[in-house]
Write a protein that holds these residues in place. Structure first.
Motif, PDB file in Angstrom:
ATOM      1  N   VAL A  18       0.859  -1.185   0.000  1.00 25.14           N
ATOM      2  CA  VAL A  18       0.000   0.000   0.000  1.00 25.14           C
ATOM      3  C   VAL A  18       0.894   1.234   0.000  1.00 25.14           C
ATOM      4  CG1 VAL A  18      -1.779   1.295   1.245  1.00 25.14           C
ATOM      5  CG2 VAL A  18      -1.840  -1.202   1.253  1.00 25.14           C
ATOM      6  N   ILE A  34      -3.988   6.605  -3.560  1.00 25.77           N
ATOM      7  CA  ILE A  34      -3.739   5.357  -2.852  1.00 25.77           C
ATOM      8  C   ILE A  34      -3.538   4.238  -3.861  1.00 25.77           C
ATOM      9  CG2 ILE A  34      -4.647   3.692  -1.180  1.00 25.77           C
ATOM     10  CD1 ILE A  34      -6.494   6.008  -0.188  1.00 25.77           C
ATOM     11  N   ALA A  36      -3.126   0.275  -3.934  1.00 24.50           N
ATOM     12  CA  ALA A  36      -3.294  -0.914  -3.097  1.00 24.50           C
ATOM     13  C   ALA A  36      -3.893  -2.031  -3.941  1.00 24.50           C
ATOM     14  CB  ALA A  36      -4.211  -0.590  -1.916  1.00 24.50           C
ATOM     15  N   LYS A  41     -10.117  -3.200   0.801  1.00 21.68           N
ATOM     16  CA  LYS A  41     -11.208  -2.226   0.739  1.00 21.68           C
ATOM     17  C   LYS A  41     -10.724  -0.896   1.309  1.00 21.68           C
ATOM     18  CE  LYS A  41     -14.680  -5.773   1.136  1.00 21.68           C
ATOM     19  NZ  LYS A  41     -15.754  -6.345   1.914  1.00 21.68           N
ATOM     20  N   ILE A  42     -11.025   0.174   0.599  1.00 19.71           N
ATOM     21  CA  ILE A  42     -10.622   1.511   1.028  1.00 19.71           C
ATOM     22  C   ILE A  42     -11.868   2.385   1.086  1.00 19.71           C
ATOM     23  CG2 ILE A  42      -9.217   3.531   0.479  1.00 19.71           C
ATOM     24  CD1 ILE A  42      -7.379   1.610  -1.114  1.00 19.71           C
ATOM     25  N   TYR A  43     -12.137   2.982   2.244  1.00 23.86           N
ATOM     26  CA  TYR A  43     -13.295   3.841   2.433  1.00 23.86           C
ATOM     27  C   TYR A  43     -12.860   5.167   3.046  1.00 23.86           C
ATOM     28  CZ  TYR A  43     -15.896  -0.586   2.225  1.00 23.86           C
ATOM     29  OH  TYR A  43     -16.397  -1.793   1.852  1.00 23.86           O
ATOM     30  N   ARG A  44     -13.610   6.217   2.746  1.00 21.89           N
ATOM     31  CA  ARG A  44     -13.447   7.463   3.508  1.00 21.89           C
ATOM     32  C   ARG A  44     -13.990   7.174   4.903  1.00 21.89           C
ATOM     33  NH1 ARG A  44     -16.598  11.813   0.152  1.00 21.89           N
ATOM     34  NH2 ARG A  44     -18.104  10.164   0.429  1.00 21.89           N
ATOM     35  N   TYR A  48     -17.175   4.706   6.071  1.00 24.01           N
ATOM     36  CA  TYR A  48     -16.941   3.494   6.845  1.00 24.01           C
ATOM     37  C   TYR A  48     -17.777   3.493   8.124  1.00 24.01           C
ATOM     38  CZ  TYR A  48     -14.588  -0.264   9.302  1.00 24.01           C
ATOM     39  OH  TYR A  48     -14.328  -1.422   9.993  1.00 24.01           O
TER      40      TYR A  48
END
Length: 76
Positions: A18, A34, A36, A41-44, A48
């Motif tokens: 990452v 970002i 990755a 999983k990528i959330y603000r 989230y």
């Protein structure tokens, strides 16, 4: 918590796969790119928190007595 100072173009590496890159800084806003793997999983943060709250609510608000209506259903 680790707090770092970075300039535009500088990166932060998390683990082996990452990479966060500082893309732009305007006033008190920072744009971050970002990189990755797709399985991460990528959330603000606010999104989230909404997901977590919705999951907790759906897990707690089930009225199992309403499921009795399903007992009469026959599948072909």
């Amino acid at each position: 918590m680790l707090a770092l100072t970075r300039k535009i173009g500088e990166q932060i590496v998390i683990g082996d796969n990452v990479v966060l890159t500082i893309v732009d800084i305007k006033g008190d806003s920072i744009r971050v790119a970002i990189e990755a793997p797709k399985d991460i999983k990528i959330y603000r943060g606010e999104i989230y928190e909404t997901i977590v709250a919705a999951n907790k609510q759906s897990a707690q608000s089930g009225d199992l007595n309403k499921l009795d209506i399903l007992k009469g259903i026959r599948l072909p």
